[in-house]
Design an enzyme around this catalytic site. Structure first.
Site, mmCIF file in Angstrom:
data_model
loop_
_atom_site.group_PDB
_atom_site.id
_atom_site.type_symbol
_atom_site.label_atom_id
_atom_site.label_comp_id
_atom_site.label_asym_id
_atom_site.label_seq_id
_atom_site.Cartn_x
_atom_site.Cartn_y
_atom_site.Cartn_z
ATOM 1 C CE LYS A 139 20.729 -41.858 -6.646
ATOM 2 N NZ LYS A 139 20.841 -41.664 -5.225
ATOM 3 N N GLY A 140 22.308 -36.363 -10.049
ATOM 4 C CA GLY A 140 22.392 -35.284 -11.025
ATOM 5 C C GLY A 140 23.343 -34.171 -10.622
ATOM 6 C CB CYS A 141 24.814 -33.043 -7.533
ATOM 7 S SG CYS A 141 23.361 -32.092 -7.106
ATOM 8 C CD GLN A 142 31.261 -30.790 -11.561
ATOM 9 O OE1 GLN A 142 30.545 -29.803 -11.731
ATOM 10 N NE2 GLN A 142 32.528 -30.791 -11.880
ATOM 11 C CB SER A 143 29.704 -31.787 -5.547
ATOM 12 O OG SER A 143 30.374 -30.839 -6.318
#
Length: 140
Positions: free
Chosen positions: A49-53
């Site tokens: 969680k928290g990743c753009q990809s």
């Protein structure tokens, strides 16, 4: 090798390149050599969680050492997680928890990432350390 030894090796490798174009290409190459997560672990539970990809990470423990496999749908992100997997795989959970991540600043990675990718990097480190906490708890 200790985590610090691996991190120093990564710092030396990045120092060989003169500019960030070459370093990005090297990160992409590292991503290609990443120990790929098995398809059965590419689930929502293993997404960071928290990743753009999309980034999936799976951990297992053998002989009191944590091993990580991962994958991403973006080539730069795949390179970033490959660096982290290399630094923290095959290490004791306690060592992972105690390890600092200064090597990321020393290779200049954070300053060359977009704000969203930099946030994703922090999320990746946090997730690897959460796995280490879980496995350290099992050992206690």
């Amino acid at each position: 090798m200790t985590i610090e030894d691996v991190q120093n090796e990564i710092i030396e490798e990045f120092a060989m390149f003169e500019d960030w174009e070459e370093r990005y290409q090297y990160m992409i190459d590292l991503g290609k050599d990443l120990p790929i997560i098995e398809e059965k672990y590419k689930t929502d539970v293993n997404i960071i969680k928290g990743c753009q990809s999309k980034v999936w990470v799976h951990a297992n423990m053998q002989d009191d050492k944590v091993n990580f496999t991962a994958d991403s749908d973006a080539i730069i992100t795949k390179g970033i997680i490959a660096i982290l997997v290399r630094a923290f795989s095959n290490q004791h959970p306690k060592d992972i928890l105690e390890a600092n991540t200064d090597f990321i600043d020393k290779i200049g990675l954070k300053e060359h990432l977009s704000p969203t990718r930099a946030n994703g990097l922090v999320s990746m480190i946090k997730q690897l350390k959460l796995y280490a906490i879980a496995y350290q708890t099992q050992l206690n």
